[in-house]
Design a protein around this motif. Structure first.
Motif, PDB file in Angstrom:
ATOM      1  N   ARG A  94       0.826  -1.210   0.000  1.00  0.00           N
ATOM      2  CA  ARG A  94       0.000   0.000   0.000  1.00  0.00           C
ATOM      3  C   ARG A  94       0.866   1.269   0.000  1.00  0.00           C
ATOM      4  O   ARG A  94       0.609   2.216   0.749  1.00  0.00           O
ATOM      5  N   LEU A  95       1.862   1.285  -0.867  1.00  0.00           N
ATOM      6  CA  LEU A  95       2.790   2.415  -0.945  1.00  0.00           C
ATOM      7  C   LEU A  95       2.836   2.976  -2.357  1.00  0.00           C
ATOM      8  O   LEU A  95       2.789   2.229  -3.338  1.00  0.00           O
ATOM      9  N   GLN A 109      -2.919   3.023  -2.937  1.00  0.00           N
ATOM     10  CA  GLN A 109      -1.518   3.392  -2.848  1.00  0.00           C
ATOM     11  C   GLN A 109      -1.225   4.882  -2.781  1.00  0.00           C
ATOM     12  O   GLN A 109      -0.171   5.257  -2.281  1.00  0.00           O
ATOM     13  N   LYS A 136       6.864   7.602  -3.899  1.00  0.00           N
ATOM     14  CA  LYS A 136       7.291   8.019  -2.560  1.00  0.00           C
ATOM     15  C   LYS A 136       8.808   7.876  -2.461  1.00  0.00           C
ATOM     16  O   LYS A 136       9.382   6.904  -2.932  1.00  0.00           O
ATOM     17  N   ASP A 180       6.729   2.022  10.071  1.00  0.00           N
ATOM     18  CA  ASP A 180       5.622   1.153   9.673  1.00  0.00           C
ATOM     19  C   ASP A 180       5.668   0.876   8.170  1.00  0.00           C
ATOM     20  O   ASP A 180       5.466  -0.258   7.725  1.00  0.00           O
ATOM     21  N   GLU A 181       5.946   1.897   7.359  1.00  0.00           N
ATOM     22  CA  GLU A 181       6.009   1.724   5.910  1.00  0.00           C
ATOM     23  C   GLU A 181       7.182   0.820   5.512  1.00  0.00           C
ATOM     24  O   GLU A 181       7.043  -0.014   4.618  1.00  0.00           O
ATOM     25  N   LEU A 238      10.218   7.163   4.204  1.00  0.00           N
ATOM     26  CA  LEU A 238       9.408   6.069   4.740  1.00  0.00           C
ATOM     27  C   LEU A 238       9.410   6.074   6.262  1.00  0.00           C
ATOM     28  O   LEU A 238      10.454   6.266   6.895  1.00  0.00           O
ATOM     29  N   THR A 239       8.234   5.841   6.836  1.00  0.00           N
ATOM     30  CA  THR A 239       8.136   5.679   8.276  1.00  0.00           C
ATOM     31  C   THR A 239       8.562   4.258   8.642  1.00  0.00           C
ATOM     32  O   THR A 239       8.705   3.397   7.755  1.00  0.00           O
ATOM     33  N   ARG A 296       6.086  -2.683   6.259  1.00  0.00           N
ATOM     34  CA  ARG A 296       5.133  -3.147   5.241  1.00  0.00           C
ATOM     35  C   ARG A 296       5.847  -3.479   3.933  1.00  0.00           C
ATOM     36  O   ARG A 296       5.532  -4.485   3.294  1.00  0.00           O
TER      37      ARG A 296
END
Length: 194
Positions: free
Chosen positions: A77-78, A165, A82, A90-91, A87-88, A94
């Protein structure tokens, strides 16, 4: 026999003598299926590029390519555009999980299919009916039903779901969005209403 089932011929054969000569050809990308989360995060954030570029760069991550990068980004879901250093935690988690899940699943599927019947030249393709977004421009996303969109850059295209996304935002490409300029829809809702 070497068969490259592609319109743009990029394969090559090298004759080398010894392990050192062989290692000199290796692009040194991290193997995503054997990487730890820490190694993966370090590789992905080493350079500040778009996630699509990071995933398809063999000097960063080995063996992903265009088709699987679309599938990985959809599963994570990115957005493909980006920037990797934004990126965090969490990202990153994922992305790591989606990379391992997508590649692991498809490795199993393709190995099993090849064991049953080695693919003929016409069957060697990056487009699979089971894919969620790659090669599915205009078709519904299997998660939310939104029309899959694409960005075309030279000979490659990126396929993505704007709802899953990019928070409904349509990503501009170098051709159509430049042609349409102010008429380019900013959101999937604008696109669907036209």
């Amino acid at each position: 026999m070497l068969v490259e089932a592609a319109t743009h011929k990029r394969a090559s054969l090298h004759v080398v003598a010894g392990e050192d000569a062989l290692n000199a050809l290796h692009r040194s990308g991290l193997e995503p299926l054997s990487a730890t989360p820490t190694q993966f995060a370090a590789a992905v954030t080493r350079e500040n590029r778009t996630l699509k570029r990071i995933l398809t760069s063999p000097s960063i991550l080995s063996g992903i390519g265009n088709a699987f990068s679309d599938e990985i980004l959809h599963a994570a879901r990115l957005s493909p555009v980006k920037l990797s250093q934004k990126l965090t935690r969490d990202e990153l988690e994922r992305l790591y999980t989606a990379t391992r899940d997508v590649l692991g699943t498809w490795a199993d599927v393709l190995i099993d299919r090849a064991r049953k019947k080695f693919p003929a030249r016409a069957e060697v393709t990056a487009f699979r009916p089971e894919f969620a977004v790659h090669g599915k421009f205009g078709k519904p996303c299997p998660v939310c039903g939104t029309s899959v969109q694409r960005i075309v850059h030279a000979t490659n295209e990126t396929n993505y779901c704007p709802r899953c996304q990019t928070e409904g935002k349509l990503l501009a490409d170098r051709s159509l969005s430049r042609l349409l300029k102010d008429d380019w829809p900013a959101t999937i809702e604008e696109w669907e209403n036209r």
